[in-house]
Design a protein around this motif. Sequence first.
Motif, mmCIF file in Angstrom:
data_model
loop_
_atom_site.group_PDB
_atom_site.id
_atom_site.type_symbol
_atom_site.label_atom_id
_atom_site.label_comp_id
_atom_site.label_asym_id
_atom_site.label_seq_id
_atom_site.Cartn_x
_atom_site.Cartn_y
_atom_site.Cartn_z
ATOM 1 N N PRO A 73 0.821 -1.223 0.000
ATOM 2 C CA PRO A 73 0.000 0.000 0.000
ATOM 3 C C PRO A 73 0.847 1.263 0.000
ATOM 4 O O PRO A 73 1.927 1.298 0.586
ATOM 5 C CB PRO A 73 -0.786 -0.115 1.311
ATOM 6 C CG PRO A 73 -0.762 -1.559 1.658
ATOM 7 C CD PRO A 73 0.521 -2.107 1.125
ATOM 8 N N SER A 74 0.354 2.282 -0.676
ATOM 9 C CA SER A 74 1.057 3.570 -0.721
ATOM 10 C C SER A 74 0.063 4.685 -1.024
ATOM 11 O O SER A 74 -0.823 4.526 -1.863
ATOM 12 C CB SER A 74 2.118 3.538 -1.825
ATOM 13 O OG SER A 74 2.613 4.837 -2.070
ATOM 14 N N ARG A 76 1.462 8.349 -0.568
ATOM 15 C CA ARG A 76 2.371 9.413 -0.979
ATOM 16 C C ARG A 76 3.233 9.036 -2.184
ATOM 17 O O ARG A 76 3.314 9.783 -3.160
ATOM 18 C CB ARG A 76 3.318 9.789 0.190
ATOM 19 C CG ARG A 76 2.726 10.727 1.188
ATOM 20 C CD ARG A 76 3.274 10.412 2.568
ATOM 21 N NE ARG A 76 2.680 9.159 2.985
ATOM 22 C CZ ARG A 76 1.540 9.098 3.674
ATOM 23 N NH1 ARG A 76 0.962 10.192 4.053
ATOM 24 N NH2 ARG A 76 1.014 7.936 3.998
ATOM 25 N N THR A 77 3.892 7.886 -2.093
ATOM 26 C CA THR A 77 4.885 7.562 -3.122
ATOM 27 C C THR A 77 4.224 7.367 -4.478
ATOM 28 O O THR A 77 4.658 7.938 -5.482
ATOM 29 C CB THR A 77 5.681 6.310 -2.698
ATOM 30 O OG1 THR A 77 6.137 6.512 -1.363
ATOM 31 C CG2 THR A 77 6.868 6.077 -3.605
ATOM 32 N N ARG A 126 7.538 -0.580 -5.833
ATOM 33 C CA ARG A 126 7.632 -0.883 -4.397
ATOM 34 C C ARG A 126 7.317 -2.359 -4.209
ATOM 35 O O ARG A 126 6.326 -2.858 -4.763
ATOM 36 C CB ARG A 126 6.635 -0.030 -3.612
ATOM 37 C CG ARG A 126 6.451 -0.502 -2.182
ATOM 38 C CD ARG A 126 5.609 0.457 -1.374
ATOM 39 N NE ARG A 126 6.311 1.723 -1.164
ATOM 40 C CZ ARG A 126 5.822 2.718 -0.421
ATOM 41 N NH1 ARG A 126 4.651 2.589 0.170
ATOM 42 N NH2 ARG A 126 6.497 3.824 -0.266
ATOM 43 N N HIS A 165 14.523 3.059 0.923
ATOM 44 C CA HIS A 165 13.496 3.901 0.303
ATOM 45 C C HIS A 165 14.229 5.175 -0.154
ATOM 46 O O HIS A 165 14.050 6.257 0.412
ATOM 47 C CB HIS A 165 12.420 4.212 1.350
ATOM 48 C CG HIS A 165 11.146 4.773 0.800
ATOM 49 N ND1 HIS A 165 10.956 5.067 -0.535
ATOM 50 C CD2 HIS A 165 9.983 5.109 1.436
ATOM 51 C CE1 HIS A 165 9.733 5.557 -0.698
ATOM 52 N NE2 HIS A 165 9.127 5.593 0.480
ATOM 53 N N GLN A 168 12.522 8.637 -0.889
ATOM 54 C CA GLN A 168 12.010 9.320 0.306
ATOM 55 C C GLN A 168 13.124 10.181 0.901
ATOM 56 O O GLN A 168 12.924 11.347 1.247
ATOM 57 C CB GLN A 168 11.533 8.273 1.333
ATOM 58 C CG GLN A 168 11.034 8.865 2.650
ATOM 59 C CD GLN A 168 9.697 9.576 2.526
ATOM 60 O OE1 GLN A 168 8.799 9.062 1.872
ATOM 61 N NE2 GLN A 168 9.555 10.739 3.159
ATOM 62 N N PRO A 302 8.376 10.785 7.728
ATOM 63 C CA PRO A 302 8.006 10.469 6.341
ATOM 64 C C PRO A 302 6.529 10.103 6.174
ATOM 65 O O PRO A 302 6.040 10.055 5.056
ATOM 66 C CB PRO A 302 8.885 9.264 5.992
ATOM 67 C CG PRO A 302 9.991 9.269 6.999
ATOM 68 C CD PRO A 302 9.385 9.852 8.241
ATOM 69 N N ARG A 303 5.827 9.853 7.258
ATOM 70 C CA ARG A 303 4.441 9.403 7.228
ATOM 71 C C ARG A 303 4.279 8.097 6.455
ATOM 72 O O ARG A 303 5.099 7.817 5.599
ATOM 73 C CB ARG A 303 3.525 10.499 6.664
ATOM 74 C CG ARG A 303 3.351 11.667 7.611
ATOM 75 C CD ARG A 303 2.062 12.370 7.247
ATOM 76 N NE ARG A 303 1.811 13.546 8.063
ATOM 77 C CZ ARG A 303 0.684 14.251 7.947
ATOM 78 N NH1 ARG A 303 -0.259 13.894 7.073
ATOM 79 N NH2 ARG A 303 0.481 15.289 8.691
ATOM 80 N N PRO A 304 3.291 7.274 6.628
ATOM 81 C CA PRO A 304 2.157 7.526 7.502
ATOM 82 C C PRO A 304 2.579 7.559 8.980
ATOM 83 O O PRO A 304 3.455 6.824 9.390
ATOM 84 C CB PRO A 304 1.233 6.327 7.237
ATOM 85 C CG PRO A 304 2.123 5.267 6.676
ATOM 86 C CD PRO A 304 3.207 5.967 5.955
HETATM 87 N N1 CP Z 1 6.333 7.911 3.042
HETATM 88 C C1 CP Z 1 5.795 6.978 2.233
HETATM 89 O O1 CP Z 1 6.516 6.204 1.566
HETATM 90 O O2 CP Z 1 4.438 6.974 2.213
HETATM 91 P P1 CP Z 1 3.516 5.932 1.423
HETATM 92 O O3 CP Z 1 3.752 4.580 2.067
HETATM 93 O O4 CP Z 1 2.109 6.422 1.596
HETATM 94 O O5 CP Z 1 3.948 5.913 -0.002
#
Ligand code: CP
Length: 360
Positions: A73-74, A76-77, A126, A165, A168, A302-304
Amino acid sequence: MSEILLNDKRVDYSSVLLPIENNEQIRHLLSIDQISVDGFYRYLREAYAGTHLQQDGIDLLRRKRLMPLMRQPSTRTSGSFAQAMIKLGGASGHYGGSEASSEAKEETRYDSEEALGVQVDIYAVRTEEEMGPAFAAKTFDDDLARGDRDYFVPVINAGDGTNEHPTQTIGDFYTIHRHFGQLEGLKVAVIGDYEKYRAHHSTLKAIAKMGMKAYVLETKFNKIPEDIKLSLGDNLINVKNLDDALVEVDVLDMGRFPKEYKGSDKNAQKRYEKMAKYYREKLMVDKKRLKIMPKDSIAMHPRPKGPEYALDCYDDSRMKDVRQMYDMVPARMGIIILHMGKSMVEALEDQGISCNNPLK
Ligand code: CP
């Protein structure tokens, strides 16, 4: 020798991890290890140009297509890679998951990625396992060498298991550079799951590369991988408690302790529970704690986000987690454009446009 299991065969994949030396030599981006100091600044320069173009975009990659393939799951990326490609004049594909592809008809993921790889010009992937993007890179390169495809498709690591990553980190360092106007000499407290959190692996590697200092808090059940420790050498400062780091650092970078890598055996689960408890009881940062940081310092994630920062932190001007997400689009514009063998900086210069780029 670096090896990977590809279609049930062990394959040497060291060729896909070669250093990224210059613009002319387009390569995959799989690890911070591939990037030189100059190369790192080249990404940041492009990111500054990307910020200049973030609203209106530029048609440098017209009719080119990116595939952001997320096997985990993603938000942002995947989204920021797609947005970055669109802002560069290209298009972004969408992978709907195994159930919506021929993987549901038992096509192997390698065959599936090989099929997707011939449909695009650049690939951001990813995977749940380490070196997954190297699978794709090696497959595409082998297809090219055999003459089964006509041009190179760069593969960008969008997060591979517990390994790295790198994009990021490039984006986060852009946010840091925007704030301080420099990287070298900055002190960064890196607090997270040192064993399993891939974003921090890339960040610690980049800290070592860019002449910064990493303040960390290792415990018996949370150790930095030996190779990363070695690369940091004297730039690694191990503190006994978080506040000792907070009074000194320019940047606090809190990270997740990823549940998805909790593991299934009893020991791994026990480690995760210990870690979660330790974080809750000793490491959670609240507004009071933020205030002990130096005046011009920043706090990142970096979230989440999880429970790493208390809710009362998020209206503090030190918090840059939203800025990080915003900066990720121009940073990924920079990554895409360089790996497509072009440059926003040069395109702007050719048009006589100077953008606010302190790295010039
Ligand atoms: N920071 C980051 O990689 O967020 P996602 O997992 O939402 O892509």
